[in-house]
Design a protein around this motif. Sequence first.
Motif, PDB file in Angstrom:
ATOM      1  N   ILE A 179       0.866  -1.185   0.000  1.00 28.37           N
ATOM      2  CA  ILE A 179       0.000   0.000   0.000  1.00 28.37           C
ATOM      3  C   ILE A 179       0.903   1.235   0.000  1.00 28.37           C
ATOM      4  CG2 ILE A 179      -1.707   1.304   1.332  1.00 28.37           C
ATOM      5  CD1 ILE A 179      -2.771  -1.271  -0.034  1.00 28.37           C
ATOM      6  N   SER A 180       0.717   2.113  -0.985  1.00 28.96           N
ATOM      7  CA  SER A 180       1.534   3.327  -1.073  1.00 28.96           C
ATOM      8  C   SER A 180       0.803   4.546  -0.516  1.00 28.96           C
ATOM      9  CB  SER A 180       1.969   3.585  -2.512  1.00 28.96           C
ATOM     10  OG  SER A 180       0.858   3.669  -3.365  1.00 28.96           O
ATOM     11  N   MET A 234       0.746  -0.417  -4.963  1.00 27.94           N
ATOM     12  CA  MET A 234       1.862  -0.499  -5.901  1.00 27.94           C
ATOM     13  C   MET A 234       2.250  -1.970  -6.002  1.00 27.94           C
ATOM     14  SD  MET A 234       2.600   2.584  -6.941  1.00 27.94           S
ATOM     15  CE  MET A 234       4.194   2.351  -7.682  1.00 27.94           C
ATOM     16  N   TYR A 235       2.377  -2.457  -7.239  1.00 35.46           N
ATOM     17  CA  TYR A 235       2.733  -3.851  -7.454  1.00 35.46           C
ATOM     18  C   TYR A 235       3.558  -3.965  -8.728  1.00 35.46           C
ATOM     19  CZ  TYR A 235      -1.102  -3.769 -10.827  1.00 35.46           C
ATOM     20  OH  TYR A 235      -1.918  -3.450 -11.888  1.00 35.46           O
ATOM     21  N   ALA A 282       7.487  -4.269 -14.596  1.00 39.48           N
ATOM     22  CA  ALA A 282       7.245  -2.827 -14.419  1.00 39.48           C
ATOM     23  C   ALA A 282       6.430  -2.593 -13.159  1.00 39.48           C
ATOM     24  CB  ALA A 282       6.497  -2.272 -15.625  1.00 39.48           C
ATOM     25  N   MET A 283       6.697  -1.479 -12.489  1.00 40.73           N
ATOM     26  CA  MET A 283       5.901  -1.107 -11.325  1.00 40.73           C
ATOM     27  C   MET A 283       4.600  -0.481 -11.803  1.00 40.73           C
ATOM     28  SD  MET A 283       7.328  -2.190  -8.672  1.00 40.73           S
ATOM     29  CE  MET A 283       6.278  -1.449  -7.442  1.00 40.73           C
ATOM     30  N   ARG A 284       3.506  -0.882 -11.204  1.00 40.63           N
ATOM     31  CA  ARG A 284       2.190  -0.373 -11.561  1.00 40.63           C
ATOM     32  C   ARG A 284       1.475   0.057 -10.286  1.00 40.63           C
ATOM     33  NH1 ARG A 284       1.522  -1.494 -16.808  1.00 40.63           N
ATOM     34  NH2 ARG A 284       2.537  -3.315 -17.671  1.00 40.63           N
ATOM     35  N   SER A 285       0.451   0.859 -10.455  1.00 39.59           N
ATOM     36  CA  SER A 285      -0.352   1.270  -9.308  1.00 39.59           C
ATOM     37  C   SER A 285      -1.820   1.144  -9.664  1.00 39.59           C
ATOM     38  CB  SER A 285      -0.030   2.707  -8.899  1.00 39.59           C
ATOM     39  OG  SER A 285      -0.434   3.605  -9.907  1.00 39.59           O
ATOM     40  N   ALA A 286      -2.630   1.021  -8.632  1.00 34.55           N
ATOM     41  CA  ALA A 286      -4.078   0.926  -8.815  1.00 34.55           C
ATOM     42  C   ALA A 286      -4.757   1.447  -7.559  1.00 34.55           C
ATOM     43  CB  ALA A 286      -4.495  -0.529  -9.057  1.00 34.55           C
ATOM     44  N   PRO A 287      -5.931   2.065  -7.719  1.00 28.77           N
ATOM     45  CA  PRO A 287      -6.720   2.407  -6.542  1.00 28.77           C
ATOM     46  C   PRO A 287      -7.052   1.112  -5.799  1.00 28.77           C
ATOM     47  CG  PRO A 287      -7.676   3.368  -8.532  1.00 28.77           C
ATOM     48  CD  PRO A 287      -6.600   2.425  -8.956  1.00 28.77           C
ATOM     49  N   ALA A 288      -7.061   1.168  -4.474  1.00 28.63           N
ATOM     50  CA  ALA A 288      -7.287  -0.051  -3.694  1.00 28.63           C
ATOM     51  C   ALA A 288      -8.190   0.203  -2.498  1.00 28.63           C
ATOM     52  CB  ALA A 288      -5.954  -0.617  -3.214  1.00 28.63           C
ATOM     53  N   ILE A 324      -5.966   0.007   6.155  1.00 26.91           N
ATOM     54  CA  ILE A 324      -4.679  -0.652   5.915  1.00 26.91           C
ATOM     55  C   ILE A 324      -3.633   0.448   5.808  1.00 26.91           C
ATOM     56  CG2 ILE A 324      -3.308  -2.149   4.414  1.00 26.91           C
ATOM     57  CD1 ILE A 324      -5.862  -3.519   3.525  1.00 26.91           C
ATOM     58  N   GLU A 325      -2.586   0.322   6.600  1.00 24.23           N
ATOM     59  CA  GLU A 325      -1.540   1.339   6.675  1.00 24.23           C
ATOM     60  C   GLU A 325      -0.599   1.275   5.478  1.00 24.23           C
ATOM     61  OE1 GLU A 325      -1.340   3.746   9.003  1.00 24.23           O
ATOM     62  OE2 GLU A 325      -3.242   2.921   9.726  1.00 24.23           O
ATOM     63  N   ARG A 326       0.084   2.385   5.267  1.00 27.57           N
ATOM     64  CA  ARG A 326       1.095   2.494   4.212  1.00 27.57           C
ATOM     65  C   ARG A 326       2.177   1.430   4.432  1.00 27.57           C
ATOM     66  NH1 ARG A 326       5.853   5.365   3.307  1.00 27.57           N
ATOM     67  NH2 ARG A 326       6.013   6.175   1.186  1.00 27.57           N
TER      68      ARG A 326
END
Length: 85
Positions: free
Chosen positions: A24-25, A37-38, A43-49, A57-59
């Motif tokens: 979690i970013s 972030m996964y 490649a690093m990707r991001s998605a709303p979660a 859920i903490e950073r």
Amino acid sequence: RVLLPHDRELTADETDVVGAVGRISLPIRVGGTGELMYEQLGAMRSAPARAEDGSAIERQEEVFVVRYEKGIAYVRRWEEAGNRE
């Protein structure tokens, strides 16, 4: 769309977010949305979660994606991997 000779179209399995493990970013608040972030295909990707159970859920917590709906990744903490089904 034009593909170069070494390019190819990706399959759904190669771009599927379900099952991805990441961190979690941006923290997820209770009932809210944060950011995941996964890594996928190198490649690093991001998605709303959002947390699957609506909890916070903490950073930097490690999570995995249990479902992906309407552009939102629903995640569960990694330590809960074997505790629910």
